[in-house]
Design an enzyme around this catalytic site. Structure first.
Site, mmCIF file in Angstrom:
data_model
loop_
_atom_site.group_PDB
_atom_site.id
_atom_site.type_symbol
_atom_site.label_atom_id
_atom_site.label_comp_id
_atom_site.label_asym_id
_atom_site.label_seq_id
_atom_site.Cartn_x
_atom_site.Cartn_y
_atom_site.Cartn_z
ATOM 1 N N ASN A 91 0.808 -1.215 0.000
ATOM 2 C CA ASN A 91 0.000 0.000 0.000
ATOM 3 C C ASN A 91 0.846 1.272 0.000
ATOM 4 O OD1 ASN A 91 -2.433 1.793 0.983
ATOM 5 N ND2 ASN A 91 -0.865 1.996 2.585
ATOM 6 N N TYR A 156 4.576 9.055 -10.525
ATOM 7 C CA TYR A 156 3.435 8.457 -9.837
ATOM 8 C C TYR A 156 2.571 7.684 -10.845
ATOM 9 C CZ TYR A 156 -0.529 8.115 -6.592
ATOM 10 O OH TYR A 156 -1.532 7.651 -5.774
ATOM 11 N N LYS A 160 2.089 3.687 -10.869
ATOM 12 C CA LYS A 160 0.754 3.129 -10.612
ATOM 13 C C LYS A 160 0.231 2.391 -11.846
ATOM 14 C CE LYS A 160 0.188 4.552 -6.348
ATOM 15 N NZ LYS A 160 0.021 3.603 -5.235
ATOM 16 N N THR A 191 -6.714 11.708 2.899
ATOM 17 C CA THR A 191 -5.559 11.237 3.679
ATOM 18 C C THR A 191 -4.491 12.332 3.610
ATOM 19 O OG1 THR A 191 -4.350 10.294 1.817
ATOM 20 C CG2 THR A 191 -6.010 8.874 2.852
HETATM 21 N N1 LIG Z 1 -5.111 9.658 -1.050
HETATM 22 C C1 LIG Z 1 -5.465 9.482 -2.312
HETATM 23 O O1 LIG Z 1 -6.228 10.280 -2.839
HETATM 24 C C2 LIG Z 1 -4.953 8.306 -3.085
HETATM 25 C C3 LIG Z 1 -5.595 7.988 -4.280
HETATM 26 C C4 LIG Z 1 -5.209 6.873 -4.993
HETATM 27 C C5 LIG Z 1 -4.207 6.046 -4.512
HETATM 28 N N2 LIG Z 1 -3.592 6.372 -3.342
HETATM 29 C C6 LIG Z 1 -2.562 5.428 -2.879
HETATM 30 O O2 LIG Z 1 -2.929 4.895 -1.635
HETATM 31 C C7 LIG Z 1 -1.774 4.479 -0.923
HETATM 32 C C8 LIG Z 1 -1.850 5.008 0.495
HETATM 33 O O3 LIG Z 1 -1.766 6.419 0.458
HETATM 34 P P1 LIG Z 1 -2.591 7.383 1.434
HETATM 35 O O4 LIG Z 1 -3.422 8.254 0.584
HETATM 36 O O5 LIG Z 1 -3.214 6.597 2.512
HETATM 37 O O6 LIG Z 1 -1.444 8.348 1.952
HETATM 38 P P2 LIG Z 1 -0.563 8.408 3.268
HETATM 39 O O7 LIG Z 1 0.521 9.378 2.966
HETATM 40 O O8 LIG Z 1 -1.419 8.622 4.442
HETATM 41 O O9 LIG Z 1 0.010 6.925 3.348
HETATM 42 C C9 LIG Z 1 1.170 6.503 2.709
HETATM 43 C C10 LIG Z 1 1.926 5.670 3.690
HETATM 44 O O10 LIG Z 1 3.101 5.142 3.080
HETATM 45 C C11 LIG Z 1 4.164 5.304 3.989
HETATM 46 N N3 LIG Z 1 5.428 5.327 3.265
HETATM 47 C C12 LIG Z 1 5.893 6.267 2.433
HETATM 48 N N4 LIG Z 1 7.108 5.936 1.981
HETATM 49 C C13 LIG Z 1 7.401 4.740 2.555
HETATM 50 C C14 LIG Z 1 8.511 3.880 2.485
HETATM 51 N N5 LIG Z 1 9.573 4.183 1.725
HETATM 52 N N6 LIG Z 1 8.491 2.727 3.197
HETATM 53 C C15 LIG Z 1 7.428 2.408 3.976
HETATM 54 N N7 LIG Z 1 6.350 3.197 4.084
HETATM 55 C C16 LIG Z 1 6.340 4.349 3.376
HETATM 56 C C17 LIG Z 1 3.880 6.598 4.711
HETATM 57 O O11 LIG Z 1 4.580 6.692 5.919
HETATM 58 C C18 LIG Z 1 2.393 6.461 4.919
HETATM 59 O O12 LIG Z 1 2.110 5.697 6.068
HETATM 60 C C19 LIG Z 1 -0.582 5.024 -1.715
HETATM 61 O O13 LIG Z 1 -0.020 3.984 -2.495
HETATM 62 C C20 LIG Z 1 -1.220 6.056 -2.618
HETATM 63 O O14 LIG Z 1 -0.493 6.223 -3.805
HETATM 64 C C21 LIG Z 1 -3.925 7.473 -2.630
#
Ligand SMILES: NC(=O)c1ccc[n+]([C@@H]2O[C@H](COP(=O)([O-])OP(=O)(O)OC[C@H]3O[C@@H](n4cnc5c(N)ncnc54)[C@H](O)[C@@H]3O)[C@@H](O)[C@H]2O)c1
Length: 254
Positions: A91, A156, A160, A191
């Site tokens: 994730n 990104y 993805k 988030t």
């Molecule tokens: N928020 C959105 O709108 C959105 C939309 C589509 C996809 N996503 C994807 O969902 C996933 C979770 O993102 P989120 O929105 O919850 O954001 P977030 O920033 O809250 O969570 C991302 C997490 O990844 C961790 N992280 C970052 N780099 C890391 C590393 N090198 N090693 C271990 N952990 C690491 C961060 O500490 C954090 O806990 C991501 O892959 C993001 O691309 C997010």
């Protein structure tokens, strides 16, 4: 009463905030033992403490998912702590924003390293353990950016986009081992990441409003919306589904 994920052991990367945290908390409520992962020790330990306090089974492991050796150590930690591994939820993700010609090579490499290599490393070291467990599930957190460009996020979108065929390949090659792989493809979810993506702009709030306007349902997603879908893919509720990508985007892709 039996729960949807009784007996499962899951690693959820990037679970110290946002969707990963919601997935870890929800999986624990459904009976899974969860390895919480991230680079923020204080947050990870607190989430572990809170899940255990509520009667769940959780352990935090600090690891940078862009490091193969740290991911390998996390998989061994899961085995040592919970004796098996049956669900992988890669994730963790970062944005690496900027125009393609303006981001640094370091930003490109780091974004690909976390968003794509990090997913591969968890599968590389985790899948043999799922095979030993007699099968399992891989639930990749991708994005609608797997299908649709997101301005000024070239690394990104590239990372993805690559996750979908990678997930399908895992679904195809490991079905023989009773392993299913599917992808969550969230749209805008409330988030820290989404706010980070707009904070550089003076009109951050109006960008979020515009994004909400692109949805059919008129709101941002919540981390819990995505956690629900993750439980579905990790449980027997989705036993005939593999190689699938589920948009969780309030209708942006309609
Ligand atoms: N928020 C959105 O709108 C959105 C939309 C589509 C996809 N996503 C994807 O969902 C996933 C979770 O993102 P989120 O929105 O919850 O954001 P977030 O920033 O809250 O969570 C991302 C997490 O990844 C961790 N992280 C970052 N780099 C890391 C590393 N090198 N090693 C271990 N952990 C690491 C961060 O500490 C954090 O806990 C991501 O892959 C993001 O691309 C997010």
């Amino acid at each position: 009463m039996s729960k949807l994920l009784d007996g499962e052991v899951a690693i959820i990367t990037g679970s110290t905030s946002g969707m990963g945290e919601a997935i870890a908390r929800r999986f624990a409520k459904e009976g899974a033992a969860v390895v919480i992962n991230g680079t923020n020790e204080e947050r990870g330990s607190r989430i572990e403490y809170e899940i255990v306090k509520e009667g769940g089974n959780a352990a935090f492991f600090k690891a940078d998912v862009s490091s193969a050796s740290e991911v390998e150590a996390m998989v061994e930690f899961a085995l040592g702590k919970f004796s098996k591994l049956s669900v992988l939820v890669p994730n963790a993700g970062i944005l690496g924003n900027g125009l393609a010609t303006e981001i640094t090579l370091e930003t490109w490499d780091k974004t690909i390293g976390v968003n794509l290599n990090g997913v591969y490393y968890l599968c590389r070291y985790g899948l043999p353990k799922l095979i030993e467990a007699g099968g399992g599930k891989v639930v990749v957190n991708a994005s609608i950016a797997s299908f649709k460009s997101f301005p000024q996020h070239p690394a990104y979108c590239a990372s993805k986009g690559a996750l979908i065929p990678f997930m399908k390949n895992i679904a195809q090659d490991y079905a023989v081992h009773n392993i299913r792989a599917n992808a969550l493809c969230p749209g805008p979810v409330d988030t820290p990441l989404i706010w980070d993506s707009v904070k550089a702009f003076p009109n951050a709030d109006s960008i979020i409003e515009e994004t909400i306007g692109m949805t059919c349902v008129g709101r941002l997603g919540t981390p819990e919306d995505v956690a629900e879908a993750a439980v579905f893919f990790a449980s027997d509720q989705s036993s005939f589904i593999t190689g699938a990508s589920l948009t969780i985007d309030g209708g942006i892709m309609t």
